[in-house]
Design a protein around this motif. Sequence first.
Motif, PDB file in Angstrom:
ATOM      1  N   MET A  65       0.840  -1.192   0.000  1.00 21.12           N
ATOM      2  CA  MET A  65       0.000   0.000   0.000  1.00 21.12           C
ATOM      3  C   MET A  65       0.878   1.246   0.000  1.00 21.12           C
ATOM      4  SD  MET A  65      -3.072   0.832   2.596  1.00 21.12           S
ATOM      5  CE  MET A  65      -4.036   2.270   2.379  1.00 21.12           C
ATOM      6  N   GLU A  66       1.639   1.406  -1.035  1.00 22.71           N
ATOM      7  CA  GLU A  66       2.554   2.541  -1.139  1.00 22.71           C
ATOM      8  C   GLU A  66       1.954   3.710  -1.911  1.00 22.71           C
ATOM      9  OE1 GLU A  66       5.542   3.186   0.206  1.00 22.71           O
ATOM     10  OE2 GLU A  66       5.338   1.353   1.358  1.00 22.71           O
ATOM     11  N   ARG A  67       0.656   3.699  -2.139  1.00 20.58           N
ATOM     12  CA  ARG A  67       0.013   4.803  -2.856  1.00 20.58           C
ATOM     13  C   ARG A  67      -0.320   5.907  -1.860  1.00 20.58           C
ATOM     14  NH1 ARG A  67      -5.462   3.466  -5.141  1.00 20.58           N
ATOM     15  NH2 ARG A  67      -6.276   4.994  -3.727  1.00 20.58           N
ATOM     16  N   PHE A  68       0.226   7.083  -2.094  1.00 22.23           N
ATOM     17  CA  PHE A  68       0.013   8.192  -1.185  1.00 22.23           C
ATOM     18  C   PHE A  68      -0.996   9.170  -1.771  1.00 22.23           C
ATOM     19  CE2 PHE A  68       4.426   7.080   0.157  1.00 22.23           C
ATOM     20  CZ  PHE A  68       4.086   6.640   1.412  1.00 22.23           C
ATOM     21  N   VAL A  69      -1.681   9.884  -0.886  1.00 22.23           N
ATOM     22  CA  VAL A  69      -2.638  10.902  -1.300  1.00 22.23           C
ATOM     23  C   VAL A  69      -1.912  12.217  -1.553  1.00 22.23           C
ATOM     24  CG1 VAL A  69      -4.643  12.236  -0.556  1.00 22.23           C
ATOM     25  CG2 VAL A  69      -4.521   9.810  -0.058  1.00 22.23           C
ATOM     26  N   LEU A  70      -0.956  12.525  -0.714  1.00 18.91           N
ATOM     27  CA  LEU A  70      -0.207  13.774  -0.842  1.00 18.91           C
ATOM     28  C   LEU A  70       0.813  13.682  -1.964  1.00 18.91           C
ATOM     29  CD1 LEU A  70       0.594  14.551   2.895  1.00 18.91           C
ATOM     30  CD2 LEU A  70      -1.088  15.677   1.470  1.00 18.91           C
ATOM     31  N   THR A  71       0.897  14.727  -2.739  1.00 15.56           N
ATOM     32  CA  THR A  71       1.960  14.788  -3.744  1.00 15.56           C
ATOM     33  C   THR A  71       3.258  15.214  -3.056  1.00 15.56           C
ATOM     34  OG1 THR A  71       1.543  17.107  -4.258  1.00 15.56           O
ATOM     35  CG2 THR A  71       0.304  15.457  -5.521  1.00 15.56           C
ATOM     36  N   ASP A  72       4.369  15.042  -3.749  1.00 12.54           N
ATOM     37  CA  ASP A  72       5.657  15.448  -3.171  1.00 12.54           C
ATOM     38  C   ASP A  72       5.709  16.956  -2.951  1.00 12.54           C
ATOM     39  OD1 ASP A  72       6.565  12.841  -3.104  1.00 12.54           O
ATOM     40  OD2 ASP A  72       7.509  12.964  -5.089  1.00 12.54           O
ATOM     41  N   ALA A  73       5.083  17.728  -3.812  1.00  7.83           N
ATOM     42  CA  ALA A  73       5.060  19.190  -3.648  1.00  7.83           C
ATOM     43  C   ALA A  73       4.263  19.583  -2.407  1.00  7.83           C
ATOM     44  CB  ALA A  73       4.468  19.846  -4.884  1.00  7.83           C
ATOM     45  N   GLN A  74       3.116  18.925  -2.188  1.00  7.62           N
ATOM     46  CA  GLN A  74       2.323  19.208  -0.990  1.00  7.62           C
ATOM     47  C   GLN A  74       3.092  18.821   0.265  1.00  7.62           C
ATOM     48  OE1 GLN A  74      -1.009  16.801  -2.141  1.00  7.62           O
ATOM     49  NE2 GLN A  74      -2.264  18.581  -2.669  1.00  7.62           N
ATOM     50  N   TRP A  75       3.742  17.673   0.217  1.00  5.67           N
ATOM     51  CA  TRP A  75       4.499  17.229   1.390  1.00  5.67           C
ATOM     52  C   TRP A  75       5.672  18.159   1.674  1.00  5.67           C
ATOM     53  CZ3 TRP A  75       4.232  15.289   5.772  1.00  5.67           C
ATOM     54  CH2 TRP A  75       5.349  14.857   6.452  1.00  5.67           C
ATOM     55  N   ALA A  76       6.300  18.701   0.644  1.00  4.93           N
ATOM     56  CA  ALA A  76       7.420  19.624   0.843  1.00  4.93           C
ATOM     57  C   ALA A  76       6.966  20.874   1.598  1.00  4.93           C
ATOM     58  CB  ALA A  76       8.035  20.002  -0.499  1.00  4.93           C
ATOM     59  N   LYS A  77       5.726  21.330   1.350  1.00  6.80           N
ATOM     60  CA  LYS A  77       5.193  22.483   2.092  1.00  6.80           C
ATOM     61  C   LYS A  77       4.891  22.127   3.543  1.00  6.80           C
ATOM     62  CE  LYS A  77       2.726  24.861  -1.631  1.00  6.80           C
ATOM     63  NZ  LYS A  77       1.384  25.271  -2.074  1.00  6.80           N
TER      64      LYS A  77
END
Length: 119
Positions: free
Chosen positions: A1-13
């Motif tokens: 289950m490695e599918r994430f909801v957050l994108t990398d850009a959102q997580w960076a913020k």
Amino acid sequence: MERFVLTDAQWAKMEPHCLGKATDPGRSGGDNRRFIEAVLWIVRTGSPWRDLPAFFGQWNSVFKRYRNWVKADVFVRLFEACSEAPDMEYAMVDATIVKVHRHGQGAKDPMRRRAAELR
């Protein structure tokens, strides 16, 4: 289950505003991104905490961490960090939910008409 909801850009913020970074003294949380994903899973599904998949960790530990973050206003900071420049991707107006009052449509006011008749 490695599918994430957050994108990398959102997580960076969001990442700088999370508790338990590697530079913090004492015990820190294992994986902040996975924890945020667990909270988002609960919000999306509406499931009770006990139904949290094992991928996210023990439900009780995740819930305790969630309560600590709520008390520390971390989610308020995360919301403010993510809402600085909204992309408005999901903002839309649908005529089925937007209603105009009948006076705004040009309808006659029955009370005004009745008052005119009484004069």
